[in-house]
Design an enzyme around this catalytic site. Structure first.
Site, PDB file in Angstrom:
ATOM      1  N   GLU A 159      15.678  10.326 153.114  1.00  0.00           N
ATOM      2  CA  GLU A 159      14.883  10.892 154.199  1.00  0.00           C
ATOM      3  C   GLU A 159      14.531  12.351 153.866  1.00  0.00           C
ATOM      4  O   GLU A 159      15.411  13.079 153.425  1.00  0.00           O
ATOM      5  CB  GLU A 159      15.651  10.857 155.520  1.00  0.00           C
ATOM      6  CG  GLU A 159      14.746  11.135 156.715  1.00  0.00           C
ATOM      7  CD  GLU A 159      15.484  11.123 158.062  1.00  0.00           C
ATOM      8  OE1 GLU A 159      16.705  11.336 158.072  1.00  0.00           O
ATOM      9  OE2 GLU A 159      14.815  10.910 159.073  1.00  0.00           O
ATOM     10  N   GLU A 201      25.376   8.539 163.499  1.00  0.00           N
ATOM     11  CA  GLU A 201      24.789   7.624 162.502  1.00  0.00           C
ATOM     12  C   GLU A 201      24.825   6.191 163.013  1.00  0.00           C
ATOM     13  O   GLU A 201      23.892   5.418 162.788  1.00  0.00           O
ATOM     14  CB  GLU A 201      25.519   7.730 161.163  1.00  0.00           C
ATOM     15  CG  GLU A 201      25.593   9.147 160.579  1.00  0.00           C
ATOM     16  CD  GLU A 201      24.269   9.889 160.569  1.00  0.00           C
ATOM     17  OE1 GLU A 201      23.216   9.251 160.409  1.00  0.00           O
ATOM     18  OE2 GLU A 201      24.281  11.136 160.744  1.00  0.00           O
ATOM     19  N   HIS A 221      22.009   5.411 165.312  1.00  0.00           N
ATOM     20  CA  HIS A 221      20.756   5.207 164.570  1.00  0.00           C
ATOM     21  C   HIS A 221      20.575   3.760 164.114  1.00  0.00           C
ATOM     22  O   HIS A 221      19.452   3.351 163.820  1.00  0.00           O
ATOM     23  CB  HIS A 221      20.750   6.074 163.309  1.00  0.00           C
ATOM     24  CG  HIS A 221      20.215   7.452 163.478  1.00  0.00           C
ATOM     25  ND1 HIS A 221      19.037   7.727 164.131  1.00  0.00           N
ATOM     26  CD2 HIS A 221      20.671   8.651 163.021  1.00  0.00           C
ATOM     27  CE1 HIS A 221      18.814   9.036 164.081  1.00  0.00           C
ATOM     28  NE2 HIS A 221      19.790   9.628 163.422  1.00  0.00           N
ATOM     29  N   MET A 266      23.817  10.415 156.733  1.00  0.00           N
ATOM     30  CA  MET A 266      22.503   9.759 156.779  1.00  0.00           C
ATOM     31  C   MET A 266      22.669   8.306 157.158  1.00  0.00           C
ATOM     32  O   MET A 266      23.540   7.618 156.637  1.00  0.00           O
ATOM     33  CB  MET A 266      21.830   9.899 155.408  1.00  0.00           C
ATOM     34  CG  MET A 266      20.509   9.160 155.282  1.00  0.00           C
ATOM     35  SD  MET A 266      19.209   9.868 156.371  1.00  0.00           S
ATOM     36  CE  MET A 266      18.129   8.438 156.543  1.00  0.00           C
ATOM     37  N   GLU A 267      21.746   7.873 158.044  1.00  0.00           N
ATOM     38  CA  GLU A 267      21.877   6.565 158.691  1.00  0.00           C
ATOM     39  C   GLU A 267      21.306   5.419 157.876  1.00  0.00           C
ATOM     40  O   GLU A 267      20.693   4.507 158.444  1.00  0.00           O
ATOM     41  CB  GLU A 267      21.190   6.624 160.054  1.00  0.00           C
ATOM     42  CG  GLU A 267      19.644   6.750 160.019  1.00  0.00           C
ATOM     43  CD  GLU A 267      19.112   8.163 160.077  1.00  0.00           C
ATOM     44  OE1 GLU A 267      19.856   9.101 159.716  1.00  0.00           O
ATOM     45  OE2 GLU A 267      17.951   8.345 160.480  1.00  0.00           O
TER      46      GLU A 267
HETATM   47 ZN   LIG Z   1      20.266  11.558 162.672  1.00  0.00          ZN
END
Ligand SMILES: [Zn+2]
Length: 853
Positions: A127, A301, A304, A268-269
């Site tokens: 991302e 996370e 998400h 990070m998801e």
């Molecule tokens: Zn986030």
């Protein structure tokens, strides 16, 4: 020349033309230590036969491109990070064979060799638009697809991705291939690959919708610090809570959490394959706020997986919603489902403050920013996105009610599962569920920038009762929107305690809607004026609050006697705001902290508020007061350290802060004595992290001598290397400063986390003379740093390397001249503008402090 940019319009055009059927990504991680082989087979349909489009691939050495069996010359088709694709058929197959490069910046596929044992670890971070550094993509969130990864790696490695991990097939020569099954439909930015000599443990969550395998991974050198039982407990609690609250089963097949080195963010998801910074597996004692925050990251996370991964924004315009929602949801879940039941207090003491700060910068922007291209995303992805967004969602929940809010969400997940949506889709789901019109609400809260200030206005009769009461609302002239707020108003009185002291107790609280410049509050008329009148009691809204004269006096004499931790957080916040706004002298704020912090019990209050006071001492005090106040601060911390309960978070925090404040000969002697075991405090363990903090304190005073090298020899880990690099950078020594400068601003090869450590340490207060030449060098470097260091490292260097510590009118003038003429891109300029705004604020605060007694 788009470079690595991509506009929203280009993405919309491509999404209108294409549907992606599948990706097959073959990666060979055994070809070299600097590059890996990447072959992508992309199947997609085109709505228009004969049309043209492009695929994305960054920094690759492309060997072969084939579209529908037709060979395309990379020399002409691959330019500017794009592969031109012409003459599309209805059904297309694109094959791209390339070599891509491992990164050392935490972007793309990061490669790390552990100095503790020379083992190799890789992880991906994609991302916003970095999957295209690892394979050929259509890099935009609304071209979802299924992904099949085939990964060749050394046979003794672990290889993990979004789909369940297959049994590898041996290839001979010490290699094996992992043929992963196809993933669920997802966006490129949440695909992931983690590979290397990771340690793995497996557990399960048995929930009402079935069993979810739970993997935890970390480096071999951190196995002792993987507190598996606690992590599994939190993870299970999170799943139980979210599956119920969202009324939707976990949408992927398994849930791995991988603690990875040199990680830029918190976590990070990636769908089913969450990466987290491995500092979250601490080797030394950490305060409760650390664990409270780690818990919020784990739950963020996880939220998400539904909001972001199952239902994904069409374009980065709704990135704020993705992040704000995960933030709101993680604190909500933390309160409801874990031991951290007062984490909204922690949010108010720490996280929310970062939103207020960001929102008062000249660079502020509406929560829902206009992200017309990827460069705009870089400029707009900040604490407005996270902290203000979550605060405003908290206000929205107060506005519509929790149950209607959740009902709207449940419908939204069902309607858009595995697809893409826009904010208006969520808004209409919430309007249906709540029966409230939300378009106007969204306009004033999401499409305008800036923070409001709420202040009490009243008149009293001879008996001290209110004869009138209203809430005045104001806004900065540059961001003039006044908003509707649902707030609590708390009335607190001092009451005697059994031991002869007093405590501040809430007599009553009213909940009201505030609208416009002035809102009458008839419910308070006739009530006796309390000792402390607190606006935004319960912290429902996002606004700065002001205290009347009597309340401020009550707070200064008795903040720590307030029983309610959230009310205390609001008072701390109000005092800090007033200091930052030059309405309260920095000297008075520092004394408020010294007098009350020893009794603070909130986990984040204890650890964060001393950092505000430290900033007030070094940046916001009038120059003529600074030496005396620094000494008072140093001595006050020493006294607090002595008085703190053995083994408490307060004791650890005061020890750390004392090391950062030490200036006098006596204090420096204390640091040496603590390191050498000649001074001790009952319950305070001088462990590896605290040792580095003490050495940092010595280094800043030019007293570390040989200790840095000796400590590193005893602690040759990546953390040790990073802490040693920071300690060297802190030294008031021209040669050490120059070396740090080269590593932070010149040598693009410095690994990301080492780089960050150096930048943060580079400019301590009290080193003005040696730092002065670096003002011009900073501004000169800032012209080209964005391209030179890349997005992440450049943003770190520009934000934290800005010479705030040299705040002066001359500095402002230099920055203004630079802003007039620099060729730097907007994303780089933004950090310089923010540094300038901080300096202007510090100078105003210093002038206010000069009037203090
Ligand atoms: Zn986030």
């Amino acid at each position: 020349m788009p470079g690595t940019n991509l506009t929203r319009e280009e993405a919309q055009t491509r999404a209108a033309l294409l549907d992606v059927q599948s990706y097959t990504v073959d990666l060979d991680l055994t070809t070299s230590e600097t590059t890996f082989a990447s072959t992508t087979t992309l199947r997609f349909t085109s709505r228009e036969v004969g049309a043209s489009t492009f695929a994305d691939l960054v920094g690759a050495d492309v060997h072969e491109i084939t579209l529908n069996g037709r060979s395309i010359d990379p020399a002409t088709a691959y330019a500017d990070s794009r592969i031109q694709l012409d003459d599309l058929a209805a059904e297309n197959e694109l094959v791209v064979r390339a070599d891509c490069t491992y990164s050392h910046s935490g972007e793309g596929l990061h490669r790390f060799v552990d100095p503790a044992d020379d083992r190799v670890y890789l992880y991906s971070q994609f991302e916003v638009p970095d999957a295209r550094r690892v394979y050929t993509t259509f890099e935009q969130p609304d071209l979802k697809s299924v992904f099949t990864f085939n990964v060749t790696a050394p046979e003794h490695w672990k290889v993990v991705s979004n789909a369940p991990t297959p049994t590898p097939t041996t290839l001979g020569g010490g290699k094996a291939v992992w043929n992963f099954p196809a993933t669920k439909r997802m966006s490129t930015y949440i695909t992931a690959l983690v590979a290397g000599e990771y340690h793995e443990v497996q557990d399960v969550y048995e929930g009402k919708h079935g069993t979810i395998p739970l993997g935890h991974y970390c480096r071999q050198s951190l196995v002792d610090y993987l507190d598996r039982d606690e992590l599994v407990k939190l993870t299970r609690a999170g799943f139980e809570f979210f599956e119920d609250a969202f009324d939707f089963p976990y949408p992927f097949e398994k849930y791995d959490q991988l603690y990875v080195p040199e990680y830029n963010m918190g976590a990070m998801e990636n769908a089913g394959c969450v990466t987290l910074r491995d500092e979250y597996l601490p080797r030394s004692r950490q305060p409760r706020s650390f664990y409270e925050f780690r818990c919020s990251v784990i739950l963020h996370e996880m939220a998400h997986m539904w909001f972001g991964d199952l239902v994904t924004m069409k374009w980065w315009d709704d990135l704020w919603l993705n992040e704000s929602f995960a933030e709101w949801a993680c604190y909500h879940a933390e309160v409801e489902a874990t031991e951290f039941t007062d984490s909204w207090t922690g949010f108010a003491n720490a996280r929310k403050q970062t939103g207020y700060r960001q929102d008062q910068m000249p660079s502020t922007h509406p929560i829902a920013a206009d992200n017309y291209d990827l460069q705009a995303v870089e400029v707009n992805f900040d604490m407005i996105t996270y902290a203000k967004g979550a605060s405003v969602l908290k206000q929205l929940v107060a506005w519509v009610g929790l149950d209607p809010f959740l009902a709207g969400l449940r419908q939204y997940f069902k309607d858009f599962a595995y697809g893409n949506s826009e904010f208006t889709d969520l808004l209409s789901a919430l309007e249906t569920a709540s029966g409230r019109e939300l378009e106007g609400w969204a306009k004033e809260w999401l499409q305008t920038a800036g923070v409001n200030t709420l202040a009490p206005q009243f008149e009293l009769d001879a008996d001290g009762n209110y004869t009138s009461f209203s809430v005045a609302q104001s806004a900065h002239p540059d961001w003039p929107t006044l908003r509707r707020h649902r707030i609590g108003i708390g009335l607190y009185d001092a009451q005697p305690t059994a031991d002869g002291g007093t405590r501040l107790v809430r007599r009553e609280s009213v909940e009201v809607d505030v609208d416009g410049a002035s809102t009458e509050i008839p419910a308070l008329v006739g009530k006796k004026q309390p000792d402390l009148l607190l606006l935004n009691d319960e912290d429902l809204t996002y606004a700065k609050i002001r205290l009347d004269e009597r309340s401020l006096a009550t707070l200064i004499s008795g903040l720590s006697t307030l029983e309610d931790s959230l009310a205390r957080a609001l008072c701390w916040g109000a005092a800090w705001d007033m200091t930052r706004d030059a309405e309260l002298a920095a000297t008075d704020f520092v004394r408020l902290v010294l007098a009350n912090i020893g009794s603070e019990t909130d986990a984040w209050g204890v650890t964060r508020i001393p950092t505000y006071a430290a900033q007030a001492v070094s940046m916001m005090t009038a120059p003529e007061h600074r030496a005396a106040l620094s000494a008072e601060w140093e001595q006050g911390l020493r006294t607090l350290l002595e008085a703190a309960a053995p083994g408490s978070d307060a004791q650890l925090t005061f020890a750390r802060t004392y090391a950062g404040a030490a200036r006098s000969k006596a204090a420096v002697r204390d640091l040496v004595a603590l390191l050498d075991g000649e001074l001790s405090f009952e319950g305070l363990s001088v462990d590896q992290d605290l040792r580095w903090t003490l050495i940092g304190g010595l280094a800043r005073n030019g007293e570390a001598d040989e200790r840095i090298a000796a400590e590193l020899a005893a602690d040759n880990t990546i953390s040790g290397q990073e802490r040693a690099a920071a300690a060297r950078a802190m030294q008031p020594d021209a040669e050490a400063k120059e070396a740090a400068w080269q590593a932070a601003f010149v040598d693009a090869g410095t690994p990301n986390e080492t780089h960050r450590s150096i930048v943060l340490a580079f400019a301590p207060s009290g080193q003005d003379e040696i730092l002065t030449p670096y003002v011009d060098r900073y501004l000169e470097a800032a012209d080209t740093l964005w391209d030179h260091l890349g997005t992440h490292k450049a943003s770190v260097a520009l934000e934290f390397g800005f010479p705030r510590v040299l705040a002066s009118d001359e500095l402002l003038a230099k920055v203004d001249a630079w802003l007039e003429s620099t060729p730097a891109p907007p994303a780089a300029k933004r950090y310089v503008l923010e540094g300038r705004a901080d300096v202007a604020r510090f100078l105003a605060a210093q002038r206010r402090d000069a009037q203090a007694g």
